[in-house]
Design an enzyme around this catalytic site. Sequence first.
Site, PDB file in Angstrom:
ATOM      1  N   LYS A   1      -1.358  -1.092  -4.104  1.00 34.24           N
ATOM      2  CA  LYS A   1      -2.373  -0.050  -4.325  1.00 34.24           C
ATOM      3  C   LYS A   1      -3.114  -0.164  -5.664  1.00 34.24           C
ATOM      4  O   LYS A   1      -4.268   0.222  -5.771  1.00 34.24           O
ATOM      5  CB  LYS A   1      -1.736   1.330  -4.185  1.00 34.24           C
ATOM      6  CG  LYS A   1      -1.433   1.657  -2.722  1.00 34.24           C
ATOM      7  CD  LYS A   1      -1.141   3.118  -2.539  1.00 34.24           C
ATOM      8  CE  LYS A   1      -1.119   3.498  -1.061  1.00 34.24           C
ATOM      9  NZ  LYS A   1       0.111   3.017  -0.376  1.00 34.24           N
TER      10      LYS A   1
ATOM     11  N   GLU B   1      -6.610  11.725  -3.701  1.00 29.26           N
ATOM     12  CA  GLU B   1      -5.661  12.324  -2.760  1.00 29.26           C
ATOM     13  C   GLU B   1      -4.410  11.459  -2.745  1.00 29.26           C
ATOM     14  O   GLU B   1      -4.465  10.280  -3.092  1.00 29.26           O
ATOM     15  CB  GLU B   1      -6.267  12.350  -1.351  1.00 29.26           C
ATOM     16  CG  GLU B   1      -6.159  11.033  -0.549  1.00 29.26           C
ATOM     17  CD  GLU B   1      -6.949   9.859  -1.119  1.00 29.26           C
ATOM     18  OE1 GLU B   1      -7.854  10.085  -1.936  1.00 29.26           O
ATOM     19  OE2 GLU B   1      -6.651   8.697  -0.740  1.00 29.26           O
TER      20      GLU B   1
ATOM     21  N   SER C   1       3.909  -5.507   1.310  1.00 29.06           N
ATOM     22  CA  SER C   1       2.968  -4.648   0.579  1.00 29.06           C
ATOM     23  C   SER C   1       3.604  -3.897  -0.589  1.00 29.06           C
ATOM     24  O   SER C   1       2.913  -3.538  -1.532  1.00 29.06           O
ATOM     25  CB  SER C   1       2.298  -3.663   1.539  1.00 29.06           C
ATOM     26  OG  SER C   1       3.267  -2.933   2.268  1.00 29.06           O
TER      27      SER C   1
HETATM   28  C1  LIG Z   1       0.368   3.059   0.962  1.00 28.31           C
HETATM   29  C2  LIG Z   1       1.166   1.924   1.440  1.00 28.31           C
HETATM   30  C3  LIG Z   1       0.907   1.295   2.685  1.00 28.31           C
HETATM   31  C4  LIG Z   1      -0.116   1.797   3.658  1.00 28.31           C
HETATM   32  O1  LIG Z   1      -1.427   1.882   3.196  1.00 28.31           O
HETATM   33  P1  LIG Z   1      -2.545   0.849   3.625  1.00 28.31           P
HETATM   34  O2  LIG Z   1      -3.795   1.418   3.069  1.00 28.31           O
HETATM   35  O3  LIG Z   1      -2.560   0.816   5.128  1.00 28.31           O
HETATM   36  O4  LIG Z   1      -2.187  -0.459   3.062  1.00 28.31           O
HETATM   37  C5  LIG Z   1       1.657   0.186   3.022  1.00 28.31           C
HETATM   38  N1  LIG Z   1       2.634  -0.282   2.217  1.00 28.31           N
HETATM   39  C6  LIG Z   1       2.922   0.300   1.028  1.00 28.31           C
HETATM   40  C7  LIG Z   1       4.025  -0.260   0.192  1.00 28.31           C
HETATM   41  C8  LIG Z   1       2.206   1.425   0.605  1.00 28.31           C
HETATM   42  O5  LIG Z   1       2.502   1.995  -0.576  1.00 28.31           O
END
Ligand SMILES: *Cc1c(COP(=O)(O)O)cnc(C)c1O
Length: 423
Positions: free
Chosen positions: A107, A129, A396
């Site tokens: 993020k 948000e 992610s």
């Molecule tokens: C917020 C988040 C997501 C989902 O958000 P996307 O906008 O779809 O990427 C996925 N993995 C992690 C670790 C997150 O913090």
Amino acid sequence: MSHPLHNLDFASMYDLEIKHGPDSGGHFGKFGGRFAAETLMQPLKEIEDAFYEAWADPAFHEERLDLLKNYVGRATPLYHAKHLSAEVGGAQIYLKREDLNHTGAHKVNNTIGQALLARRMGKKKVIAETGAGQHGVATATVAAMFNMECNIYMGREDIRRQAPNVFRMKLLGANVIAVDSGTATLKDAVNEALRVWVASCEDTYYIFGTAAGPHPFPLMVRQFHTVIGQEARTQCLDQTGRLPDVAVACVGGGSNAIGLLHPFYDDSEVRLVAVEAGGHGLDGNEHAASLAAGKPGIIHGSLSYLLEDAEGQINGTHSISAGLDYPGVGPELAAMLEDGRLQLDAATDDQALDAFKTLTRCEGIIPALESSHAVAAGIRIAADMKPEQTVLINLSGRGDKDMGTVFELLGDDIDKETGGDQA
Ligand SMILES: *Cc1c(COP(=O)(O)O)cnc(C)c1O
């Protein structure tokens, strides 16, 4: 022509050309656009103009990429998960390690980019948000670093469920403002943040958290996250001599997925897979898979797939991973699904938890529960492939934030497996 950022040697792997951008109205195919109150049109247009102007300026990228390198820790590694691959017995699995970024997930790629834009536009305050609190933390982090006032809108229900992240935001100097409307969760926090922004856009910038919302957010958030896929593409070629056969990412609003997948858009030999939280949740609720089960509709200023009930109300979503609980999905992924470039997959809570355990035990990497959905699907896909083929999975985020949830679900099992506490 030499690379515009020749004095940043590591920057040469980043392609700064905007490819497959939306049309001038922000449409990806029939999706996207800008469906907002008249009063929002002007501030959105100002952001759009500022974004295109900044994106064309090498000085903007020099500062952005320098921060991504020295503050965030990019480029993140591409890790050949040999032990996991052996366990699965199919294709070679490669993990793109977004979990190693500062703040623990992808993020921050986006919040750095948008905070730089806010400063460039002369805004002194930022708002955002947040649902699970991850975007709130990533925003509060950059606001602290840029010395900007920061207000985070969060549903009261989410504030209750996500106490550690709420405290983190406060430590970082942000105000966390409870939202009581609707179901007091993420979709309500977005509505409230948009409402507040209209009244304060003179001095306030709205850092939107995913590749959704009204134009230009889906484009802008994508551009800030394509570092993921551009690095992974180069790293794959370096390590394996070829592109991956499959690239897999989980989808909440779609930012990590579009960031990984978009740089492979024109590589037709690479299968692109998006993984939603699907099936029955551990709480007994049916999961919300916006792309698989949603219908085209307007949510938060953009036309995409979203989940509605029979009365046209936006449905709440349920998943063990709060970060996948968004009732809509970014318009570009919707368009890629519609034109056949994107394949859809799903993982249940149980499958995600299994993948969480497997990756932790095989590789010593504890993934976020969101990312565990991508790992679950990636493992399943790899199992049916040949050992000389490769599957690229976007990790992610890291699992530290999920310890409370996982402890409740697995604590007793793990205690039994490891013989409990040994005095
Ligand atoms: C917020 C988040 C997501 C989902 O958000 P996307 O906008 O779809 O990427 C996925 N993995 C992690 C670790 C997150 O913090």
